[in-house]
Design a protein around this motif. Structure first.
Motif, short mmCIF file in Angstrom:
data_model
loop_
_atom_site.label_atom_id
_atom_site.label_comp_id
_atom_site.label_asym_id
_atom_site.label_seq_id
_atom_site.Cartn_x
_atom_site.Cartn_y
_atom_site.Cartn_z
N ALA A 179 0.86 -1.20 0.00
CA ALA A 179 0.00 0.00 0.00
C ALA A 179 0.89 1.24 0.00
N TRP A 180 0.25 2.39 -0.22
CA TRP A 180 0.99 3.64 -0.12
C TRP A 180 1.46 3.84 1.30
N ARG A 181 2.53 4.56 1.47
CA ARG A 181 3.11 4.84 2.78
C ARG A 181 2.13 5.62 3.67
N CYS B 192 7.29 0.87 1.20
CA CYS B 192 5.92 0.85 0.69
C CYS B 192 5.91 1.23 -0.79
N SER B 193 4.72 1.16 -1.37
CA SER B 193 4.59 1.58 -2.77
C SER B 193 4.77 3.09 -2.89
N GLU B 194 5.21 3.50 -4.07
CA GLU B 194 5.33 4.92 -4.34
C GLU B 194 3.93 5.55 -4.30
N GLU B 195 3.85 6.80 -3.95
CA GLU B 195 2.56 7.48 -3.79
C GLU B 195 2.02 7.94 -5.15
N LEU C 26 6.08 -0.53 -6.92
CA LEU C 26 5.86 -1.45 -5.80
C LEU C 26 7.17 -1.75 -5.06
N PRO C 27 7.07 -2.13 -3.78
CA PRO C 27 8.29 -2.55 -3.06
C PRO C 27 8.94 -3.73 -3.78
N GLN C 28 10.26 -3.72 -3.83
CA GLN C 28 11.03 -4.79 -4.46
C GLN C 28 12.14 -5.22 -3.51
#
Length: 150
Positions: free
Chosen positions: A88-90, A118-121, A135-137
């Motif tokens: 999810a977003w931060r 987290c995912s980029e906003e 997405l987180p990697q």
């Protein structure tokens, strides 16, 4: 991400206690706390970190409500560092709630601030290369651990 993944399953009926978090990999240096589609990414990052001599504990939260705070806090008290991984977003994410629970329940056990990957906003893009960037990697998780370890 999980649709095309393959793996071995045990034969026969499996009783799974989903009321508790599961430690998928034991470690002593940092806790990687995650759930769902980010679990395999955290596991991949833990494998990469192990090659560098950093033992990451991977905690699969499994169920968000009720949240198994005791298992999360036990891991953090053992490793003294935490990285929370969430797709999810931060802003307003469940990673924020888990981070707050760690700060409230294990603040004096921490050797570094809780980190979140987290995912980029941004809205999640359709092209695969942009989706991967948003997405987180595993490499982002590894970089977050390096930053915590100093």
């Amino acid at each position: 991400y999980l649709y095309s993944m393959e793996g071995e399953l045990e034969e026969g009926p499996l009783a799974v206690d989903i009321s508790r978090a599961a430690v998928r990999r034991a470690g002593k240096d940092v806790s990687l706390i995650t759930f769902g589609g980010s679990l395999w990414k955290a596991s991949t990052a833990a494998t990469q970190l192990a090659q560098e001599g950093i033992e990451a504990e991977v905690v699969d939260v499994r169920v968000l409500r009720p949240l198994d705070k005791e298992s999360i806090l036990a891991s953090v008290r053992k490793t003294h560092r935490a990285v929370v991984i969430d797709e999810a977003w931060r802003t307003g994410s469940f990673a924020a709630e888990i981070s707050a629970q760690i700060m409230e329940g294990a603040f004096y056990d921490l050797d570094a601030p809780v980190a979140r990957v987290c995912s980029e906003e941004v809205p999640i893009p359709y092209p695969k290369h942009l989706e991967d960037a948003a997405l987180p990697q595993p490499d982002k998780i590894v970089r977050a651990v390096h930053k915590l370890m100093g």
